[in-house]
Design a protein around this motif. Structure first.
Motif, PDB file in Angstrom:
ATOM      1  N   VAL A   1       0.836  -1.209   0.000  1.00  0.00           N
ATOM      2  CA  VAL A   1       0.000   0.000   0.000  1.00  0.00           C
ATOM      3  C   VAL A   1       0.865   1.250   0.000  1.00  0.00           C
ATOM      4  CG1 VAL A   1      -1.728   1.307   1.281  1.00  0.00           C
ATOM      5  CG2 VAL A   1      -1.899  -1.177   1.153  1.00  0.00           C
ATOM      6  N   ILE A   2       1.891   1.292   0.842  1.00  0.00           N
ATOM      7  CA  ILE A   2       2.720   2.485   0.917  1.00  0.00           C
ATOM      8  C   ILE A   2       3.508   2.684  -0.372  1.00  0.00           C
ATOM      9  CG2 ILE A   2       4.767   1.416   1.952  1.00  0.00           C
ATOM     10  CD1 ILE A   2       3.289   4.820   2.916  1.00  0.00           C
ATOM     11  N   ALA A   3       3.926   1.588  -1.004  1.00  0.00           N
ATOM     12  CA  ALA A   3       4.646   1.707  -2.280  1.00  0.00           C
ATOM     13  C   ALA A   3       3.732   2.280  -3.359  1.00  0.00           C
ATOM     14  CB  ALA A   3       5.180   0.341  -2.708  1.00  0.00           C
ATOM     15  N   ASP A   4       2.465   1.877  -3.342  1.00  0.00           N
ATOM     16  CA  ASP A   4       1.507   2.389  -4.329  1.00  0.00           C
ATOM     17  C   ASP A   4       1.305   3.886  -4.151  1.00  0.00           C
ATOM     18  OD1 ASP A   4      -0.544   2.042  -6.409  1.00  0.00           O
ATOM     19  OD2 ASP A   4      -1.931   2.533  -4.799  1.00  0.00           O
ATOM     20  N   ILE A   5       1.163   4.338  -2.898  1.00  0.00           N
ATOM     21  CA  ILE A   5       0.981   5.765  -2.632  1.00  0.00           C
ATOM     22  C   ILE A   5       2.241   6.547  -3.004  1.00  0.00           C
ATOM     23  CG2 ILE A   5       0.630   7.498  -0.825  1.00  0.00           C
ATOM     24  CD1 ILE A   5      -1.079   5.442   0.631  1.00  0.00           C
ATOM     25  N   ALA A   6       3.398   6.050  -2.554  1.00  0.00           N
ATOM     26  CA  ALA A   6       4.651   6.759  -2.802  1.00  0.00           C
ATOM     27  C   ALA A   6       4.946   6.885  -4.291  1.00  0.00           C
ATOM     28  CB  ALA A   6       5.800   6.052  -2.095  1.00  0.00           C
ATOM     29  N   GLY A   7       4.465   5.941  -5.084  1.00  0.00           N
ATOM     30  CA  GLY A   7       4.692   5.999  -6.518  1.00  0.00           C
ATOM     31  C   GLY A   7       3.848   7.028  -7.237  1.00  0.00           C
ATOM     32  N   ARG A   8       2.902   7.651  -6.546  1.00  0.00           N
ATOM     33  CA  ARG A   8       1.980   8.603  -7.190  1.00  0.00           C
ATOM     34  C   ARG A   8       2.156  10.037  -6.719  1.00  0.00           C
ATOM     35  NH1 ARG A   8      -3.646   5.636  -7.992  1.00  0.00           N
ATOM     36  NH2 ARG A   8      -3.037   3.451  -7.830  1.00  0.00           N
ATOM     37  N   VAL A   9       3.069  10.267  -5.777  1.00  0.00           N
ATOM     38  CA  VAL A   9       3.147  11.586  -5.148  1.00  0.00           C
ATOM     39  C   VAL A   9       4.581  12.106  -5.162  1.00  0.00           C
ATOM     40  CG1 VAL A   9       1.152  11.127  -3.669  1.00  0.00           C
ATOM     41  CG2 VAL A   9       3.459  10.590  -2.836  1.00  0.00           C
ATOM     42  N   ASP A  10       4.716  13.408  -4.822  1.00  0.00           N
ATOM     43  CA  ASP A  10       6.032  14.044  -4.733  1.00  0.00           C
ATOM     44  C   ASP A  10       6.630  13.936  -3.338  1.00  0.00           C
ATOM     45  OD1 ASP A  10       5.865  14.972  -7.388  1.00  0.00           O
ATOM     46  OD2 ASP A  10       4.759  16.753  -6.747  1.00  0.00           O
ATOM     47  N   ALA A  11       5.786  13.815  -2.322  1.00  0.00           N
ATOM     48  CA  ALA A  11       6.238  13.808  -0.939  1.00  0.00           C
ATOM     49  C   ALA A  11       5.200  13.064  -0.105  1.00  0.00           C
ATOM     50  CB  ALA A  11       6.430  15.235  -0.431  1.00  0.00           C
ATOM     51  N   LEU A  12       5.605  12.669   1.103  1.00  0.00           N
ATOM     52  CA  LEU A  12       4.761  11.773   1.890  1.00  0.00           C
ATOM     53  C   LEU A  12       4.745  12.185   3.354  1.00  0.00           C
ATOM     54  CD1 LEU A  12       3.146   9.028   1.768  1.00  0.00           C
ATOM     55  CD2 LEU A  12       5.293   7.933   2.433  1.00  0.00           C
ATOM     56  N   ALA A  13       3.558  12.149   3.968  1.00  0.00           N
ATOM     57  CA  ALA A  13       3.393  12.339   5.407  1.00  0.00           C
ATOM     58  C   ALA A  13       2.816  11.056   5.992  1.00  0.00           C
ATOM     59  CB  ALA A  13       2.464  13.512   5.694  1.00  0.00           C
ATOM     60  N   VAL A  14       3.275  10.690   7.180  1.00  0.00           N
ATOM     61  CA  VAL A  14       2.783   9.456   7.800  1.00  0.00           C
ATOM     62  C   VAL A  14       2.494   9.696   9.274  1.00  0.00           C
ATOM     63  CG1 VAL A  14       4.040   7.943   6.206  1.00  0.00           C
ATOM     64  CG2 VAL A  14       5.111   8.617   8.350  1.00  0.00           C
TER      65      VAL A  14
ATOM     66  N   ASP B   1      12.235   0.980   8.588  1.00  0.00           N
ATOM     67  CA  ASP B   1      13.153   0.759   7.466  1.00  0.00           C
ATOM     68  C   ASP B   1      12.497   1.132   6.142  1.00  0.00           C
ATOM     69  OD1 ASP B   1      11.353  -1.332   7.667  1.00  0.00           O
ATOM     70  OD2 ASP B   1      12.770  -2.855   6.990  1.00  0.00           O
ATOM     71  N   THR B   2      11.174   0.934   6.034  1.00  0.00           N
ATOM     72  CA  THR B   2      10.454   1.331   4.823  1.00  0.00           C
ATOM     73  C   THR B   2      10.464   2.843   4.665  1.00  0.00           C
ATOM     74  OG1 THR B   2       9.003  -0.599   4.985  1.00  0.00           O
ATOM     75  CG2 THR B   2       8.244   1.216   3.610  1.00  0.00           C
ATOM     76  N   LEU B   3      10.237   3.565   5.773  1.00  0.00           N
ATOM     77  CA  LEU B   3      10.255   5.027   5.720  1.00  0.00           C
ATOM     78  C   LEU B   3      11.630   5.550   5.326  1.00  0.00           C
ATOM     79  CD1 LEU B   3       8.161   6.324   8.747  1.00  0.00           C
ATOM     80  CD2 LEU B   3       7.581   6.365   6.326  1.00  0.00           C
ATOM     81  N   GLN B   4      12.675   4.962   5.895  1.00  0.00           N
ATOM     82  CA  GLN B   4      14.020   5.414   5.565  1.00  0.00           C
ATOM     83  C   GLN B   4      14.318   5.189   4.090  1.00  0.00           C
ATOM     84  OE1 GLN B   4      15.988   7.106   7.444  1.00  0.00           O
ATOM     85  NE2 GLN B   4      15.035   6.853   9.441  1.00  0.00           N
ATOM     86  N   ARG B   5      13.840   4.090   3.553  1.00  0.00           N
ATOM     87  CA  ARG B   5      14.059   3.790   2.132  1.00  0.00           C
ATOM     88  C   ARG B   5      13.337   4.806   1.239  1.00  0.00           C
ATOM     89  NH1 ARG B   5      12.566  -1.015   2.477  1.00  0.00           N
ATOM     90  NH2 ARG B   5      10.487  -0.935   1.541  1.00  0.00           N
ATOM     91  N   ILE B   6      12.086   5.109   1.597  1.00  0.00           N
ATOM     92  CA  ILE B   6      11.313   6.077   0.808  1.00  0.00           C
ATOM     93  C   ILE B   6      11.923   7.463   0.912  1.00  0.00           C
ATOM     94  CG2 ILE B   6       9.071   7.234   0.631  1.00  0.00           C
ATOM     95  CD1 ILE B   6       7.799   4.599   1.549  1.00  0.00           C
ATOM     96  N   SER B   7      12.435   7.811   2.095  1.00  0.00           N
ATOM     97  CA  SER B   7      12.977   9.158   2.307  1.00  0.00           C
ATOM     98  C   SER B   7      14.229   9.430   1.486  1.00  0.00           C
ATOM     99  CB  SER B   7      13.277   9.380   3.794  1.00  0.00           C
ATOM    100  OG  SER B   7      14.387   8.604   4.210  1.00  0.00           O
ATOM    101  N   ARG B   8      14.845   8.391   0.928  1.00  0.00           N
ATOM    102  CA  ARG B   8      16.019   8.591   0.083  1.00  0.00           C
ATOM    103  C   ARG B   8      15.647   9.115  -1.302  1.00  0.00           C
ATOM    104  NH1 ARG B   8      18.180   4.096   3.157  1.00  0.00           N
ATOM    105  NH2 ARG B   8      17.327   2.526   1.747  1.00  0.00           N
ATOM    106  N   ARG B   9      14.350   9.040  -1.646  1.00  0.00           N
ATOM    107  CA  ARG B   9      13.948   9.537  -2.967  1.00  0.00           C
ATOM    108  C   ARG B   9      12.846  10.585  -2.924  1.00  0.00           C
ATOM    109  NH1 ARG B   9       9.503   6.809  -5.187  1.00  0.00           N
ATOM    110  NH2 ARG B   9       8.789   4.978  -4.035  1.00  0.00           N
ATOM    111  N   MET B  10      12.315  10.879  -1.763  1.00  0.00           N
ATOM    112  CA  MET B  10      11.326  11.960  -1.649  1.00  0.00           C
ATOM    113  C   MET B  10      11.265  12.435  -0.208  1.00  0.00           C
ATOM    114  SD  MET B  10       7.544  10.179  -1.655  1.00  0.00           S
ATOM    115  CE  MET B  10       7.716   9.650  -3.352  1.00  0.00           C
TER     116      MET B  10
END
Length: 369
Positions: free
Chosen positions: A144-157, A165-174
């Motif tokens: 679910v988080i990968a689907d959201i992250a793939g559609r947006v410029d930035a993310l709030a959780v 570890d998932t958040l740290q991975r996503i934060s390297r690209r947005m």
């Protein structure tokens, strides 16, 4: 089907540049009022709708922000007490009367999550960003988080909704903002409030204004925010020379739906404190309900205070003394940080801690105004 009009078509008919058309929709304050009204009128006449995907292709962005939340009811479903058996209420041959579900509590909404989400939505709208909301429910979080992250410029959780570890991975690209106290090795952006000072202040009120000396803390302290509130609670007791509990009355992992059972056990054991400082307003309201069922009066026998400042605390009986956090403003700060990080990549993590205030009502023992 006729071809949809483009920004070029609108600009040609209105006799302006395509930049003026774009600003009329996205940054109306930059366009003279008469020109803006004329452009919008032409667009309405032609049936023109701005294309977010086209803007994204042009600027390398989607101009969308993601918010990963959680469904409080879904996440707590397995912990709810069983519902009433079907047909246990009065017969209703016409099918127009619904037997109330004892677990369906009007005070659940709006919650902390809802009020922050509103602030995020309002600020996204003000800045011309779309908002994509998702949540875990019972689905696989990573998917679910990968689907959201793939559609947006930035993310709030929200806290404890996405593995670290998932958040740290996503934060390297947005840019990513978490609505919680920062962790020790955390490189994310954060928006939170002064949890320690807020809880210490409301505990000090119970000590100084009501001369209470027997305290318990009610609520799960697994999360960093709740742990900080427990720290503030203990600091107030220590400063007053009172007994300082080593742990919360609620085991870690406890939900609001468990709070009533915890209070029931305290009443039955004869070890119910004279004051309950609760990690959230939901915990406090559930505790008040359980105390009422047990014949214990609030605030006559036990004072109860909460933390958040949700609407339900103002309309229950007794009204709830609480620590109010500026939830809508927290949501707006989230968007401000994300947009700042998008506009100026490479910034160090931004961390904002907003102030809280104690709201005195009836449940602590103060008289009504």
């Amino acid at each position: 089907m006729a071809k949809a009009p483009t920004v070029y078509d609108v600009a040609e008919r209105a006799g302006v540049s395509i930049a003026t058309v774009s600003f009329a929709f996205r940054r109306p304050e930059k366009v003279k009022a008469s020109t803006r009204d004329m452009v919008l009128a032409v667009a309405r006449e032609m049936g023109y709708v701005p294309s977010a995907s086209a803007r994204g292709l042009a600027h390398g962005r989607t101009r969308a922000i993601g918010l990963f939340a959680f469904d409080y009811l879904l996440d707590s479903l397995d912990r709810q007490p069983p519902t009433a058996a079907a047909g246990s209420g009065p017969a209703d041959p016409a099918g127009v009367v619904e037997v109330a579900d004892p677990n369906e509590d009007f005070r659940l909404f709006p919650l902390y999550v809802d009020e922050i989400q509103r602030g995020v939505g309002l600020e996204c709208w003000r800045r011309g960003y779309a908002l994509l909301i998702g949540g875990r429910g019972h689905a696989d979080t990573d998917a679910v988080i990968a689907d959201i992250a793939g559609r947006v410029d930035a993310l709030a959780v929200f806290p404890r909704t996405v593995p670290a570890d998932t958040l740290q991975r996503i934060s390297r690209r947005m840019p990513v903002v978490e609505l919680s106290e920062p962790g020790q090795l955390d490189e994310l952006n954060h928006v939170t409030v002064d949890n320690v000072r807020g809880t210490r202040a409301v505990t000090d009120h119970l000590i100084t204004a009501h001369r209470l000396t027997d305290f318990g803390f009610l609520g799960d302290t697994t999360g960093s925010d709740q742990q900080a509130r427990f720290t503030g609670f203990r600091a107030a007791l220590r400063a007053a020379g009172l007994r300082v509990p080593r742990k919360s009355l609620s085991p870690n992992g406890t939900t609001t739906f468990d709070t009533g059972a915890i209070v029931d056990r305290l009443v039955a054991s004869g070890h119910l404190p004279k004051a309950l400082v609760c990690a959230t307003d939901q915990d406090a309201l559930a505790a008040i309900d359980a105390l009422r069922r047990a014949g214990v009066t609030v605030p006559g026998d036990v004072a109860v205070v909460g933390f958040d400042g949700i609407v339900a605390g103002r309309i229950g009986h007794p009204t709830l003394t609480t620590v109010r956090q500026p939830m809508e403003q927290m949501g707006r700060e989230v968007v401000d940080i994300l947009v700042s990080q998008l506009d100026q990549p490479g910034q160090p993590p931004i961390r904002r801690e907003l102030p809280t205030r104690v709201v005195i009502r009836e449940s602590c023992g103060c008289p009504t105004s």
